[in-house]
Design an enzyme around this catalytic site. Structure first.
Site, PDB file in Angstrom:
ATOM      1  N   LYS A 116      21.256  32.612 -32.647  1.00 51.92           N
ATOM      2  CA  LYS A 116      21.329  33.859 -31.867  1.00 51.92           C
ATOM      3  C   LYS A 116      22.799  34.224 -31.719  1.00 51.92           C
ATOM      4  CE  LYS A 116      18.205  36.321 -29.596  1.00 51.92           C
ATOM      5  NZ  LYS A 116      16.809  36.407 -30.051  1.00 51.92           N
TER       6      LYS A 116
HETATM    7  N1  GLU Z   1      15.529  39.044 -32.389  1.00 53.36           N
HETATM    8  C1  GLU Z   1      14.182  38.779 -32.751  1.00 53.36           C
HETATM    9  C2  GLU Z   1      13.639  37.585 -32.000  1.00 53.36           C
HETATM   10  O1  GLU Z   1      14.101  37.241 -30.943  1.00 53.36           O
HETATM   11  C3  GLU Z   1      13.999  38.687 -34.249  1.00 53.36           C
HETATM   12  C4  GLU Z   1      14.694  37.585 -34.933  1.00 53.36           C
HETATM   13  C5  GLU Z   1      14.742  37.772 -36.457  1.00 53.36           C
HETATM   14  O2  GLU Z   1      14.115  38.662 -36.974  1.00 53.36           O
HETATM   15  O3  GLU Z   1      15.458  37.002 -37.077  1.00 53.36           O
HETATM   16  O4  GLU Z   1      12.667  36.997 -32.393  1.00 53.36           O
END
Ligand code: GLU
Length: 445
Positions: A116
């Site tokens: 993240k």
């Molecule tokens: N930000 C999204 C999540 O928390 C998507 C993550 C992604 O597509 O890599 O799942």
């Protein structure tokens, strides 16, 4: 096992890091056979990068921004997870969200680890050009910490296809001569994005909720058809959930954005809601609706409550007042452990984030696959594959929950601080997979 602390004021200590560890312990104390030493590895991020950089603003002033990228684990594959732009971004929370991505990828069955990122900024106060400069500089500062086989960003809170285009372009300039499309997902379709990715998180939420309801585990609710639904958040995820659940026959009786909510017990007209939001920048004041605060929306009488905005929305302070039969976590970590405990005591089921909102990363995986092969799948194919993955993960979580419940009753154990629920079952599946693969790969050297 640590019980979450209530501060003197009665306010729960729902620090993101504490929440992740409590949830991990909830699963661990129920899966006795697991290799505890390997699980310890999963408590900490593998790598956390902090960058600070200056940006020339539109008025020629210079502002300094801080950003983070955390790779929690890459046992199953390269890191995967969003980049968020928000004033409340901090390293603890980014690390916790990266950990959630590890569980989510393992549970839904995509070959990625958890990651993240985020930049501390207020995107609502920044111009298009300022956002572009922030994105480009952030990505260039991250350097080789991201890459198609290292760590692959995607959209998250207040980032979108445009942001991902800048991420791609910056990386592509830095690595010319390669097919770099797979470095980032959630791109516009014209730039190698997957059809259906923009709607994937919301669509996956609806698939998971619909399938789970058919398991007859939600007292008084046997179908989404006719269900009364309240949704907190009308962004990329909340708006799609509203539209899709409506198509599945549900009545959307309440919606909110960051400024507050609107209620219509007869069912909101979503086309009117979108047009009003587009024109006024807010939902509040839509003729024929009652206004409500975001807090009040969580407590309205409904069948399904979908928190699709921020973390820590339902906890010790308000879980007692939730009246829904089912809570579906479209956002990441909207229900705290204390919230889980109170909701369970009221017989309210929670479809946890690592299961309910895994549709986003699932279609991100499809996008990554298409990019590596320079393919473009059809929407039907994407949605069909997404449906299969969501249903399979719901089935597996329900099965694991049943198995853990049987074990618990066979051993006459009822001394756990938190009840056995789908979050624990989903996490148990993820942990089993992660520990098994870590053991297969072996600990270096
Ligand atoms: N930000 C999204 C999540 O928390 C998507 C993550 C992604 O597509 O890599 O799942």
């Amino acid at each position: 096992m640590e019980h979450i602390k209530l501060k003197k004021s009665g306010v729960e200590d729902s620090n993101a890091d504490t929440v992740v560890n409590i949830n991990l312990d909830r699963a661990l104390c129920r899966i006795a056979h697991i290799h505890k030493g390997i699980v310890e590895v999963l408590r900490y991020p593998k790598r956390a990068v902090t960058v600070t950089f200056p940006i020339e603003m539109d008025d020629s002033s210079v502002q300094v921004f801080k950003g983070y990228r955390v790779l929690h684990n890459n046992t199953l594959g390269p890191g995967k997870g969003g980049i968020r732009f928000h004033v409340d971004v901090d390293l603890d929370e980014v690390s916790s969200l990266a950990t959630l991505m590890t569980w989510k990828c393992a549970l839904i069955g995509v070959p990625f680890g958890g990651a993240k990122g985020g930049v501390i900024c207020d995107p609502k106060e920044l111009s298009h050009h300022e956002l572009r400069r922030i994105t480009r500089r952030f990505i260039s500062e991250l350097g080789e910490n991201i890459g198609p086989y290292i760590d692959i960003p995607s959209p998250d809170l207040y980032t979108n296809e445009q942001t991902m285009s800048w991420v791609f372009d910056t990386y592509d300039v830095m690595h010319s001569g390669n097919n770099n499309r797979a470095v980032v997902t959630g791109k516009p379709v014209s730039l190698g994005g997957s059809v259906g990715r923009r709607e994937a998180t919301g669509r996956g939420v609806c698939y998971a909720a619909r399938h789970f309801i058919t398991k007859h585990m939600v007292p008084g609710l046997s179908s989404l058809d006719g269900a009364r639904v309240a949704i907190q958040g009308f962004g990329n995820v909340g708006a799609v959930v509203a539209e899709q659940m409506h198509c599945m026959g549900a009545k959307i009786i309440a919606l909110s954005d960051s400024q507050g909510g609107i209620i219509d017990n007869e069912g909101l007209d979503l086309a009117e809601v979108s047009a009003y939001k587009h024109e006024h920048g807010s939902l509040i004041g839509l003729p024929g609706t009652m206004s409500a605060t975001n807090d009040a929306l969580l407590e309205i009488d409904c069948d399904v409550l979908v928190p699709a905005a921020l973390s820590r929305q339902i906890g010790a302070h308000n879980a007692q007042d939730v009246k829904a039969k089912l809570v579906v976590e479209a956002a990441n970590a909207p229900v705290t452990p204390e919230g889980d405990r109170i909701l369970a005591s009221k017989g309210i089921q929670v479809l946890p984030d690592i299961l309910a909102n895994a549709g986003g990363v699932t279609v991100s995986y499809f996008e990554w696959l298409q990019n590596l092969e320079n393919q473009q799948w059809e929407l039907d194919e994407v949605n069909e594959k997404l449906l299969k993955k969501m249903n399979k993960a719901v089935d597996a979580s329900v099965e694991r929950l049943k198995q853990l419940t049987t074990e618990e009753s066979e051993h006459s154990r009822d001394d756990f601080a938190y009840p056995l629920d789908l979050r624990t079952a989903g996490l148990a599946i993820a942990l089993d997979k992660l520990v098994a693969v870590t053991e297969q790969r072996g600990i270096w050297p």
